[in-house]
Design a protein around this motif. Structure first.
Motif, short mmCIF file in Angstrom:
data_model
loop_
_atom_site.label_atom_id
_atom_site.label_comp_id
_atom_site.label_asym_id
_atom_site.label_seq_id
_atom_site.Cartn_x
_atom_site.Cartn_y
_atom_site.Cartn_z
N LEU A 1 33.05 47.07 -13.97
CA LEU A 1 33.37 45.66 -13.69
C LEU A 1 34.14 45.03 -14.85
N THR A 2 33.90 45.51 -16.05
CA THR A 2 34.66 45.02 -17.21
C THR A 2 36.11 45.43 -17.07
N GLN A 3 36.32 46.72 -16.77
CA GLN A 3 37.69 47.22 -16.61
C GLN A 3 38.42 46.48 -15.49
N ALA A 4 37.70 46.09 -14.46
CA ALA A 4 38.33 45.37 -13.35
C ALA A 4 38.55 43.90 -13.70
N GLY A 5 38.08 43.50 -14.88
CA GLY A 5 38.33 42.13 -15.34
C GLY A 5 37.44 41.07 -14.72
N PHE A 6 36.30 41.48 -14.16
CA PHE A 6 35.44 40.51 -13.46
C PHE A 6 34.41 39.83 -14.36
N ILE A 7 34.13 40.44 -15.51
CA ILE A 7 33.07 39.90 -16.35
C ILE A 7 33.64 39.00 -17.45
N GLY A 8 33.08 37.82 -17.61
CA GLY A 8 33.54 36.94 -18.67
C GLY A 8 32.71 35.68 -18.79
N ASP A 9 32.95 34.94 -19.89
CA ASP A 9 32.12 33.77 -20.18
C ASP A 9 32.55 32.51 -19.43
N ASP A 10 33.80 32.50 -18.97
CA ASP A 10 34.26 31.26 -18.34
C ASP A 10 34.31 31.39 -16.82
N ASP A 11 34.49 30.28 -16.19
CA ASP A 11 34.39 30.18 -14.74
C ASP A 11 35.42 31.00 -13.98
N SER A 12 36.47 31.44 -14.68
CA SER A 12 37.49 32.24 -13.99
C SER A 12 36.96 33.64 -13.68
N HIS A 13 35.89 34.03 -14.38
CA HIS A 13 35.30 35.34 -14.11
C HIS A 13 34.08 35.18 -13.21
N PRO A 14 34.06 35.91 -12.11
CA PRO A 14 32.92 35.75 -11.20
C PRO A 14 31.60 36.31 -11.76
N VAL A 15 31.70 37.36 -12.59
CA VAL A 15 30.48 38.06 -13.00
C VAL A 15 30.00 37.62 -14.38
N ILE A 16 28.70 37.33 -14.48
CA ILE A 16 28.09 36.95 -15.75
C ILE A 16 27.82 38.19 -16.61
N ASP A 17 27.12 39.16 -16.03
CA ASP A 17 26.76 40.36 -16.78
C ASP A 17 26.24 41.42 -15.80
#
Lengths: 552, 552
Positions: B447-463
């Protein structure tokens, strides 16, 4: 007796573990009959002589003669030369054994036709010994297509005639499928072929610090596949639970040859109906179990066995409650034997019993735990309590494995010696614990009144005795006889089942239905339940070739 | 850390039970979030707000919209006024609740239409609340004859959408069938209606010195009938085994109204196929469980809970092996939580955690036994070993029930807080223990490689986090998200199931199939097995009215 009890202070109880043993709680005496493991004999010889029996050498009566109401199902084909040729080609001659062909007595098929109790005898002409699941699949597919009825057979140690043919059903013996497939020491999950002998499995696990979660008298002969097919209960159920909980996976072959691949090695797997459960206790009527996956607990380094004499069954109940309370997580067995079983054991074996004097009841307690000191302390506190409260009259505690086995032999040796005089009517019943022994007294009273019990040969019945797994409210009501007589049987049945029904008990706690109890299922299951069961049977075995004339 | 470990001599470990507590093994700190029992929220309010969640107030999306590939089965009738009249007459108006009729919000049927995770929402217009087995029988018979599809519903705490309708299936809520029928203190056998709440049952048993052999986070809401129907695993399985072993009897109603009378209170009963097993984990697809008989163990007077920080998952495995070896018969739970779950728990709840500092992994161990001194001695020997061998980095031991509950909250509180940001992708998997955590790392990487995880609202995944019942090799892979996005789901599934299949794991360890996992059963069961299951479904529910669109 009271002085005996009075002498049991904390100090004397504690000292029972030392080299010098107080009279009231001494180490187990030497008893010389065979211990536990192989005490339930496997019918090995062609004329079916029961080990230790003095008289019976005559042939066993055919089941078809004994139960004339059972008729051969005319839908089934009779074995043809063509059929035999197919099986010989598939399995090789030594694994497709035809009656009368071999001159080697060990290859004779008679042992596959009759049971060790000398109560059942079939007319099979062919015994097949597949070596793989694939071979089992091909055999069943062929039999199903050709309407040939079959009987799956494990160690043939059953007590209800479930593993021998009634007529000419082909015997499929699992004895060549005896490989241990895998064992994982972290999870304790063991996977093996159905034909692995229980004792072989347990010894294998013992070397790896684990135990098979099932133990029973016939362990030296019975197969784990047969144990699962009959949902065997045995001696460890109180602690480790039933096979329905411990079996994690089953590989089985359906009558049409389909292989049920459910040999999971996972502790949890909620993906659809748990179909393997139908094979646990299915008695080979919907398919043949070819392999089993089972979770095995760690072997306990500390095992203690105690054997008590008690004044009454009420005292035995009190001892059981105290054991549950005080021994709790280390209690691994609580067995009850009446005084009559112990007296007969002494008579037949001629050996010295662990306790002096005679007591109306006896109990055997086993504890298994991880810490010797903790377990001894718990056991001593329990012993003090039951002695001081006069719950038990006398007792003996084992000091080592040999002594433990000797005490266990007082329980496990019963099954064998009861056949000494000729035969045994055996009933395996679940009852509310408070009513457990009343049935034995009532049965004895009934047979006495009918004039069947006596010391001389004119009386068919020797005695009526009771023993069993008290921890599971499971009574073995046994009636040793000089000979089987229809009138005796009629006096017992269906009366005994009516008695059990009134108490909402089960007419078969752990032995299963087989031939013997098929007609009586109505005493434990209502019409709706039996109807649902028949639907399942018809679903998986529409031609009815699997172990016919039995079960439901 | 080494000084910390070095300080753990036998004396300091022993002293941890005294009033003054060594820094390295101190009593549990106060943590203020709700403890255990009710931590898994029951969806109670009409708009389905998740407790503790900050944002989501919008309505839950309809399952039928979310899964457009599922089509309403045209064989099913639509609810008519005549149908409603029948049910109102049978049950009374207050037990046949029609949508939009009542003005009382508490009588609204919306809570019966959607689940607490806000992932599933149906279109039912009618909720039935039978009060007796006979009423259930009449309802099902009528529905079966009139082709009205139904959904049995217990506490509606499931995680796979199994207990809410997809379309307009009638909900049959078991909440009014909540009587405890009997309890026998000698045998420990408990009989109760399906609608009894698990915590109510456990409290009732606690007063009688016993425990229900199942425990789980949702105990404050879930029904014991639902537990059995979904074969719930939970926190006590390691010690007390699965429901397949503990459930002794089931009363259930088949779709055609037949009542399966199998409410046995016997420990052993080998009289025919054990059909009740099909209802354990049958997810309400072949009938409705109306009552359960279950064997309950004695409550242990000594319960200890310890919570550890560990350097790696490998260390957690070593700790598990040591616990099995040294705690043996008193080990009653071994739970694993990764550092991320504990960090999120701290963030959302804002409370102080039991251990200072952060550790990559945490384990919770519970022991239950009959003797406080013995258990403490065993636990201390274990603690010394794992500290001295540097298997655990830091640890804390509870000194009383309150502290035990606080430690348990670090494990049981996870489920609830993961929903804080909006939603959670939840996977409940069985895997070989050595591979258990690798899947969490692999999923996070993916999910990291797909760019889905992040701290801001643009990323759908928290962790991506992992925790679960290590003792049962059961991983809960959880992916807390700000919002559900099809692209995220596509990245996870079916990849995650393929990963599990490669390891011969199960795609559903204890949560069941429901709507979510129906399409993926092929990853855990072969075609033959699924075929056999479908035969059973067709046998008992030929019209398919029971909980359609789900399971297999």
């Amino acid at each position: 007796m009271s002085t005996r009890l009075a002498a049991l202070t904390r100090r004397t109880v504690l000292s029972s573990r030392s080299a010098t043993c107080p009279k009231t709680l001494r180490p187990a005496v030497q008893v010389r009959w065979a211990t536990s493991a192989t005490s339930e004999p496997h019918q090995q010889d062609a004329n079916g002589t029961v080990k230790g029996a003095s008289t019976p050498t005559k042939r066993i009566e055919y089941t078809s003669k004994k139960y004339p109401e059972i008729k051969r199902d005319s839908r089934f084909a009779e074995l043809s030369q063509e059929n035999v040729n197919y099986f010989k080609e598939l399995l090789g001659s030594e694994s497709a054994v035809l009656d009368g062909v071999s001159k080697d007595a060990s290859e004779d098929i008679e042992p596959f036709n009759s049971d060790w109790m000398r109560k059942f005898r079939g007319h099979t002409k062919l015994v097949l010994k597949p070596s793989s699941t694939d071979e089992v699949s091909k055999i069943l597919k062929y039999c199903n297509e050709n309407m040939l009825a079959v009987v799956p057979q494990g160690g043939n140690t059953g007590l209800v005639g479930g593993s021998v043919p009634v007529f000419d059903e082909i015997v499929i013996s699992m004895q060549k499928m005896n490989n241990i497939r895998s064992f994982d020491e972290v999870s304790g999950i063991f996977v093996a072929d159905a034909g692995v002998i229980l004792e072989v499995a347990d010894n294998y696990l013992a070397e790896r610090n684990h135990i098979f979660p099932l133990d029973l008298g016939a362990k030296g002969s019975c197969h784990i596949g047969g144990n699962v097919a009959t949902n065997a209960g045995g001696l460890r159920l109180l602690r480790y639970g039933s096979l329905h909980g411990n079996v994690l996976g089953i590989e089985a072959v359906l009558p049409d040859g389909r292989i049920m691949n459910d040999l999971s090695t996972l502790r949890k797997n909620n993906t659809g109906y748990d179909l393997k459960q139908l094979f646990i206790g299915g008695e080979g009527t919907i398919g043949i179990i070819t392999a089993v996956s089972i979770i095995c607990p760690r072997r306990s380094p500390a095992v203690n066995v105690a054997y008590f004499g008690l004044e009454s069954f009420d005292h035995a109940q009190k001892a059981f409650r105290a054991a549950k309370n005080q021994l709790s997580e280390i209690l691994s067995a609580f067995e009850m034997m009446d005084g009559r079983t112990q007296k007969l054991l002494k008579t037949v074996s001629g050996k010295k019993m662990p306790l002096e004097g005679e007591h109306p009841f006896y109990c055997l307690i086993e504890t298994s735990g991880s810490n010797t000191d903790h377990d001894s302390e718990k056991l001593q506190a329990f012993l003090e309590h039951v002695m001081e409260a006069e719950i038990v009259s006398d007792g003996v505690l084992s000091e080592n494995q040999t002594q433990s086995a000797e005490l266990w032999a007082c329980r496990e040796g019963i099954t064998e010696i009861l056949g000494y005089w000729g035969g045994v009517y055996k009933y395996d019943l679940s009852l509310p614990i408070a009513d457990l022994y009343a049935l034995v007294d009532d049965t004895r009273e009934r047979l006495t009144q009918a004039g069947f019990i006596g010391d001389d040969d004119s009386h068919p019945v020797i005695d009526v005795v009771g023993y069993g797994h008290m921890g599971d409210a499971n009574l073995h009501l046994n009636i040793p006889v000089r000979r089987f007589e229809k009138e005796v049987e009629k006096t017992i049945e269906p009366w005994v089942y009516e008695w059990v029904q009134k108490k909402n008990g089960s007419i078969s706690a752990e032995h299963g239905l087989g031939v013997t109890k098929k007609p009586y299922i109505g005493y434990s299951r209502d019409e709706g339940m039996v109807g649902m069961m028949k639907q399942v049977k018809n679903l998986y075995d529409p031609n009815g070739i699997m172990n016919p004339y039995k079960y439901i």
